[in-house]
Design a protein around this motif. Structure first.
Motif, PDB file in Angstrom:
ATOM      1  N   ALA A  32       0.832  -1.208   0.000  1.00 47.85           N
ATOM      2  CA  ALA A  32       0.000   0.000   0.000  1.00 47.85           C
ATOM      3  C   ALA A  32       0.867   1.259   0.000  1.00 47.85           C
ATOM      4  CB  ALA A  32      -0.941  -0.008   1.197  1.00 47.85           C
ATOM      5  N   ASN A  33       1.908   1.275   0.829  1.00 49.54           N
ATOM      6  CA  ASN A  33       2.799   2.444   0.864  1.00 49.54           C
ATOM      7  C   ASN A  33       3.556   2.620  -0.445  1.00 49.54           C
ATOM      8  OD1 ASN A  33       2.639   3.919   3.397  1.00 49.54           O
ATOM      9  ND2 ASN A  33       3.160   1.961   4.335  1.00 49.54           N
ATOM     10  N   THR A  34       3.976   1.519  -1.044  1.00 52.32           N
ATOM     11  CA  THR A  34       4.687   1.595  -2.327  1.00 52.32           C
ATOM     12  C   THR A  34       3.773   2.152  -3.414  1.00 52.32           C
ATOM     13  OG1 THR A  34       6.109  -0.260  -1.686  1.00 52.32           O
ATOM     14  CG2 THR A  34       5.971   0.251  -4.036  1.00 52.32           C
ATOM     15  N   LEU A  35       2.540   1.668  -3.451  1.00 54.03           N
ATOM     16  CA  LEU A  35       1.583   2.158  -4.451  1.00 54.03           C
ATOM     17  C   LEU A  35       1.294   3.640  -4.237  1.00 54.03           C
ATOM     18  CD1 LEU A  35      -0.343   1.573  -6.804  1.00 54.03           C
ATOM     19  CD2 LEU A  35      -2.072   0.944  -5.109  1.00 54.03           C
ATOM     20  N   ARG A  36       1.086   4.048  -3.012  1.00 58.08           N
ATOM     21  CA  ARG A  36       0.784   5.442  -2.701  1.00 58.08           C
ATOM     22  C   ARG A  36       1.947   6.350  -3.095  1.00 58.08           C
ATOM     23  NH1 ARG A  36      -1.743   6.716   1.990  1.00 58.08           N
ATOM     24  NH2 ARG A  36      -3.701   7.557   1.748  1.00 58.08           N
ATOM     25  N   LYS A  37       3.173   5.938  -2.733  1.00 62.78           N
ATOM     26  CA  LYS A  37       4.352   6.749  -3.070  1.00 62.78           C
ATOM     27  C   LYS A  37       4.593   6.785  -4.579  1.00 62.78           C
ATOM     28  CE  LYS A  37       6.650   6.314   1.321  1.00 62.78           C
ATOM     29  NZ  LYS A  37       7.368   5.413   2.174  1.00 62.78           N
ATOM     30  N   ALA A  38       4.339   5.676  -5.247  1.00 58.46           N
ATOM     31  CA  ALA A  38       4.508   5.637  -6.703  1.00 58.46           C
ATOM     32  C   ALA A  38       3.533   6.616  -7.371  1.00 58.46           C
ATOM     33  CB  ALA A  38       4.298   4.229  -7.233  1.00 58.46           C
ATOM     34  N   ALA A  39       2.297   6.635  -6.904  1.00 61.04           N
ATOM     35  CA  ALA A  39       1.301   7.561  -7.463  1.00 61.04           C
ATOM     36  C   ALA A  39       1.699   9.009  -7.213  1.00 61.04           C
ATOM     37  CB  ALA A  39      -0.070   7.271  -6.881  1.00 61.04           C
ATOM     38  N   GLU A  40       2.166   9.283  -6.015  1.00 61.28           N
ATOM     39  CA  GLU A  40       2.556  10.655  -5.680  1.00 61.28           C
ATOM     40  C   GLU A  40       3.786  11.100  -6.473  1.00 61.28           C
ATOM     41  OE1 GLU A  40       2.965  10.402  -1.448  1.00 61.28           O
ATOM     42  OE2 GLU A  40       0.787  10.438  -1.124  1.00 61.28           O
ATOM     43  N   GLY A  41       4.684  10.178  -6.769  1.00 59.67           N
ATOM     44  CA  GLY A  41       5.903  10.510  -7.505  1.00 59.67           C
ATOM     45  C   GLY A  41       5.779  10.348  -9.014  1.00 59.67           C
ATOM     46  N   PHE A  42       4.582  10.042  -9.483  1.00 58.87           N
ATOM     47  CA  PHE A  42       4.336   9.821 -10.914  1.00 58.87           C
ATOM     48  C   PHE A  42       4.337  11.175 -11.626  1.00 58.87           C
ATOM     49  CE2 PHE A  42       1.300   7.851 -14.194  1.00 58.87           C
ATOM     50  CZ  PHE A  42       2.283   7.063 -14.747  1.00 58.87           C
ATOM     51  N   THR A  43       5.466  11.504 -12.251  1.00 55.92           N
ATOM     52  CA  THR A  43       5.609  12.811 -12.890  1.00 55.92           C
ATOM     53  C   THR A  43       4.832  12.871 -14.207  1.00 55.92           C
ATOM     54  OG1 THR A  43       7.548  12.145 -14.171  1.00 55.92           O
ATOM     55  CG2 THR A  43       7.950  13.024 -11.939  1.00 55.92           C
ATOM     56  N   ALA A  44       4.664  14.072 -14.723  1.00 54.92           N
ATOM     57  CA  ALA A  44       3.980  14.245 -16.012  1.00 54.92           C
ATOM     58  C   ALA A  44       4.743  13.533 -17.128  1.00 54.92           C
ATOM     59  CB  ALA A  44       3.833  15.730 -16.325  1.00 54.92           C
ATOM     60  N   ASP A  45       6.088  13.591 -17.083  1.00 56.96           N
ATOM     61  CA  ASP A  45       6.891  12.880 -18.095  1.00 56.96           C
ATOM     62  C   ASP A  45       6.705  11.375 -17.988  1.00 56.96           C
ATOM     63  OD1 ASP A  45       7.890  15.196 -19.184  1.00 56.96           O
ATOM     64  OD2 ASP A  45       9.802  15.115 -18.105  1.00 56.96           O
ATOM     65  N   ALA A  46       6.710  10.861 -16.764  1.00 55.54           N
ATOM     66  CA  ALA A  46       6.516   9.422 -16.553  1.00 55.54           C
ATOM     67  C   ALA A  46       5.117   9.010 -17.022  1.00 55.54           C
ATOM     68  CB  ALA A  46       6.712   9.060 -15.090  1.00 55.54           C
TER      69      ALA A  46
END
Length: 165
Positions: A62-76
């Motif tokens: 859950a923490n990995t998914l949440r952090k991945a979503a928050e760090g998902f840049t416009a370029d990514a």
């Protein structure tokens, strides 16, 4: 133990249908990423993980998914959209062509699978994930089945031509 030819061909057909469904999901996922805002992606991840994090605030997934979503840049997000859409569309066209017995599609499908597998192996040099390893292994199985089916079809056509002479 020898596996019957009909069983091998049946497994190949089922794997093609599954690959086709996966390809459709990639196409729709790529399109969704084009139209979803970063804020909506974060809200979705938050809603998806909320109950689990309330139960266990240190939950790794859950923490990995949440952090991945928050760090998902416009370029990514742009890259992911392009990759999912193009990858899915190429596979979908080739799967449909193979399922409709277009002989030309087999070498193209095999070449595309080799290219996708090579890219996935390249990606694994940066980050090995269970999902990527699993998809790569399944793609290798489908590749071997496609090669087998292509050889079977070529042999069958050669025998038919000999029979007509």
């Amino acid at each position: 133990m020898r596996i019957a030819e009909d069983d091998i061909r049946r497994v190949f057909r089922v794997s093609l249908w599954l690959k086709g469904l996966h390809s459709l999901a990639e196409v729709f996922g790529g399109l969704a990423l084009v139209f979803l805002s970063h804020e909506l992606i974060v809200k979705f991840a938050t809603a998806l993980t909320r109950a689990e994090l309330m139960e266990d605030p240190r939950d790794l997934v859950a923490n990995t998914l949440r952090k991945a979503a928050e760090g998902f840049t416009a370029d990514a997000q742009s890259f992911a959209a392009w990759y999912l859409f193009s990858h899915g569309l190429i596979k979908l066209v080739l799967v449909v062509a193979v399922l409709t017995n277009r002989v030309w599609a087999y070498p193209a499908f095999i070449a595309a699978m080799i290219g996708f597998i090579a890219y996935q192996v390249y990606r694994m040099t940066f980050d090995i994930t269970f999902v990527l390893v699993t998809i790569t292994m399944l793609d290798l199985i489908v590749l071997v089945l496609a090669w087998h089916e292509y050889r079977f079809i070529r042999r069958s056509k050669a025998l038919q031509q000999e029979g007509h002479q």
